[in-house]
Design a protein around this motif. Structure first.
Motif, PDB file in Angstrom:
ATOM      1  N   PHE A  96      -1.599  -3.217  -8.443  1.00  0.00           N
ATOM      2  CA  PHE A  96      -1.144  -2.748  -7.139  1.00  0.00           C
ATOM      3  C   PHE A  96      -1.362  -3.809  -6.063  1.00  0.00           C
ATOM      4  CE2 PHE A  96      -1.814   1.597  -8.863  1.00  0.00           C
ATOM      5  CZ  PHE A  96      -0.626   2.195  -8.435  1.00  0.00           C
ATOM      6  N   GLN A  97      -0.355  -4.013  -5.240  1.00  0.00           N
ATOM      7  CA  GLN A  97      -0.525  -4.729  -3.984  1.00  0.00           C
ATOM      8  C   GLN A  97      -0.556  -3.691  -2.868  1.00  0.00           C
ATOM      9  OE1 GLN A  97       2.417  -7.718  -2.997  1.00  0.00           O
ATOM     10  NE2 GLN A  97       1.684  -7.915  -0.890  1.00  0.00           N
ATOM     11  N   ASP A  98      -1.692  -3.592  -2.174  1.00  0.00           N
ATOM     12  CA  ASP A  98      -1.810  -2.679  -1.038  1.00  0.00           C
ATOM     13  C   ASP A  98      -1.177  -3.360   0.175  1.00  0.00           C
ATOM     14  OD1 ASP A  98      -2.706  -1.142   1.193  1.00  0.00           O
ATOM     15  OD2 ASP A  98      -4.357  -0.374  -0.027  1.00  0.00           O
ATOM     16  N   LEU A  99      -0.145  -2.735   0.728  1.00  0.00           N
ATOM     17  CA  LEU A  99       0.614  -3.326   1.826  1.00  0.00           C
ATOM     18  C   LEU A  99      -0.014  -3.091   3.197  1.00  0.00           C
ATOM     19  CD1 LEU A  99       4.209  -2.329   0.629  1.00  0.00           C
ATOM     20  CD2 LEU A  99       3.033  -4.510   0.268  1.00  0.00           C
ATOM     21  N   VAL A 164       4.325  -8.783  -7.162  1.00  0.00           N
ATOM     22  CA  VAL A 164       3.277  -8.446  -6.204  1.00  0.00           C
ATOM     23  C   VAL A 164       2.342  -9.641  -6.035  1.00  0.00           C
ATOM     24  CG1 VAL A 164       3.365  -5.973  -6.661  1.00  0.00           C
ATOM     25  CG2 VAL A 164       1.829  -7.414  -8.030  1.00  0.00           C
ATOM     26  N   HIS A 165       1.679  -9.682  -4.882  1.00  0.00           N
ATOM     27  CA  HIS A 165       0.740 -10.769  -4.584  1.00  0.00           C
ATOM     28  C   HIS A 165      -0.651 -10.168  -4.485  1.00  0.00           C
ATOM     29  CE1 HIS A 165      -0.857 -14.285  -2.211  1.00  0.00           C
ATOM     30  NE2 HIS A 165      -0.159 -14.891  -3.136  1.00  0.00           N
ATOM     31  N   VAL A 166      -1.499 -10.495  -5.443  1.00  0.00           N
ATOM     32  CA  VAL A 166      -2.827  -9.882  -5.545  1.00  0.00           C
ATOM     33  C   VAL A 166      -3.858 -10.977  -5.813  1.00  0.00           C
ATOM     34  CG1 VAL A 166      -4.263  -8.262  -6.835  1.00  0.00           C
ATOM     35  CG2 VAL A 166      -1.869  -7.714  -6.411  1.00  0.00           C
ATOM     36  N   GLY A 167      -4.876 -11.031  -4.966  1.00  0.00           N
ATOM     37  CA  GLY A 167      -5.930 -12.023  -5.175  1.00  0.00           C
ATOM     38  C   GLY A 167      -5.433 -13.451  -5.165  1.00  0.00           C
ATOM     39  N   MET A 170       0.731 -14.514  -7.553  1.00  0.00           N
ATOM     40  CA  MET A 170       1.964 -13.751  -7.666  1.00  0.00           C
ATOM     41  C   MET A 170       2.060 -13.234  -9.103  1.00  0.00           C
ATOM     42  SD  MET A 170       4.465 -12.675  -5.806  1.00  0.00           S
ATOM     43  CE  MET A 170       4.557 -13.816  -4.425  1.00  0.00           C
ATOM     44  N   VAL A 171       2.117 -11.919  -9.242  1.00  0.00           N
ATOM     45  CA  VAL A 171       2.160 -11.289 -10.565  1.00  0.00           C
ATOM     46  C   VAL A 171       3.508 -10.608 -10.727  1.00  0.00           C
ATOM     47  CG1 VAL A 171       1.114  -9.605 -12.117  1.00  0.00           C
ATOM     48  CG2 VAL A 171      -0.335 -10.906 -10.521  1.00  0.00           C
ATOM     49  N   HIS A 172       4.191 -10.928 -11.823  1.00  0.00           N
ATOM     50  CA  HIS A 172       5.496 -10.349 -12.129  1.00  0.00           C
ATOM     51  C   HIS A 172       5.349  -9.297 -13.222  1.00  0.00           C
ATOM     52  CE1 HIS A 172       7.749 -13.395  -9.809  1.00  0.00           C
ATOM     53  NE2 HIS A 172       6.734 -14.180 -10.143  1.00  0.00           N
ATOM     54  N   PRO A 173       6.241  -8.318 -13.249  1.00  0.00           N
ATOM     55  CA  PRO A 173       6.179  -7.321 -14.319  1.00  0.00           C
ATOM     56  C   PRO A 173       6.179  -7.986 -15.686  1.00  0.00           C
ATOM     57  CG  PRO A 173       7.766  -6.656 -12.652  1.00  0.00           C
ATOM     58  CD  PRO A 173       7.357  -8.062 -12.308  1.00  0.00           C
ATOM     59  N   GLY A 174       5.244  -7.576 -16.532  1.00  0.00           N
ATOM     60  CA  GLY A 174       5.169  -8.126 -17.883  1.00  0.00           C
ATOM     61  C   GLY A 174       4.288  -9.342 -18.040  1.00  0.00           C
TER      62      GLY A 174
END
Length: 249
Positions: A96-99, A164-167, A170-174
């Motif tokens: 999750f990226q919290d917006l 999403v951008h977390v920590g 950039m994380v993409h599905p899969g």
């Protein structure tokens, strides 16, 4: 969802045997990305550091809780997200990226984590906050977050299966993720099998120094020789892994 490079289950099992720093060390040897890229920063901390390593494919989503969703209830989007887990080639890691800025309330709690685990997920990562820590710990479900907040606010999932951008990553599905008490890293999917197979050899190389230090009779010359022996083994492994990468291109 775009086509995802699947990693054999046997190699996923092997990756789970090693800590995340070892995974990072081996990924570095392929020289496919900067040494400061691909792993999440110190904002993303393990909620349950005693749990074993988590490995799985990213199931991504964005999240808000500072205001109600335009439609649906406070858990809007959860059903669609759970249904999409079946599109992954193996166990999901929900990311999750919290917006909201600042984060308004917790991304997850007992109900959400129980749901994800029941549908086969291997863990959860959020750039937001956690809650229900005791109840989720009992599930033995690895979670990573940027803090703890006691309430869920107007929590809702905005989008699923988006980048999403977390920590700082950039994380993409899969995308393949590996996490433990030390943090979380991505593993390039196409290299994951080679990473898994190289971990034992890397540990043997490190053992040259560690065994010397545990041997009892120490001096600077012996220590230097042990370090050189370790380096030679790691350099040789790096050359082998780079050759594998070049042949696969």
């Amino acid at each position: 969802m775009a086509k995802i490079h699947a990693v054999p289950e046997a190699d996923l099992q092997l990756l789970r045997k090693y800590d995340t720093p070892t995974i990072c060390n081996v990924v570095e040897l392929f020289d496919v990305r900067p040494r400061t890229a691909g792993y999440m920063d110190a904002r993303i901390k393990a909620c349950y550091p005693k749990l074993p390593p988590m490995v799985g494919y990213a199931s991504t989503a964005t999240f808000r809780s500072a205001a109600p969703p335009r439609a649906g209830n406070v858990y809007a989007g959860l059903g669609d997200q759970v249904a999409s887990l079946a599109e992954l080639p193996g166990p999901a890691v929900v990311v999750f990226q919290d917006l909201d800025n600042p984060v308004a309330s917790a991304t997850f709690g007992e109900v959400m984590c129980t749901t994800y685990k029941a549908f086969g997920a291997a863990g959860l990562i959020t750039s937001g906050a956690a809650r229900d820590l005791d109840q989720v710990e009992a599930l033995k479900f690895p979670c990573f977050a940027d803090g703890v907040i006691c309430a869920h606010g107007d929590c809702h999932i905005v989008q699923i299966n988006v980048a999403v951008h977390v920590g700082g990553v950039m994380v993409h599905p899969g995308d393949l993720l590996h996490g433990d008490c030390n943090g979380v890293t991505t593993i390039p999917n196409e290299l994951a099998s080679a990473v898994a197979e190289a971990c034992p050899e890397y540990m043997v190389a490190e053992a040259v120094v560690l065994d010397y230090l545990k041997g009892g009779k120490l001096d600077a010359k012996g220590y230097a020789a042990a370090r050189n022996g370790c380096k030679e083994r790691i350099d040789a492994l790096g050359r082998k892994l780079k050759a594998l990468t070049s042949r696969s291109r």
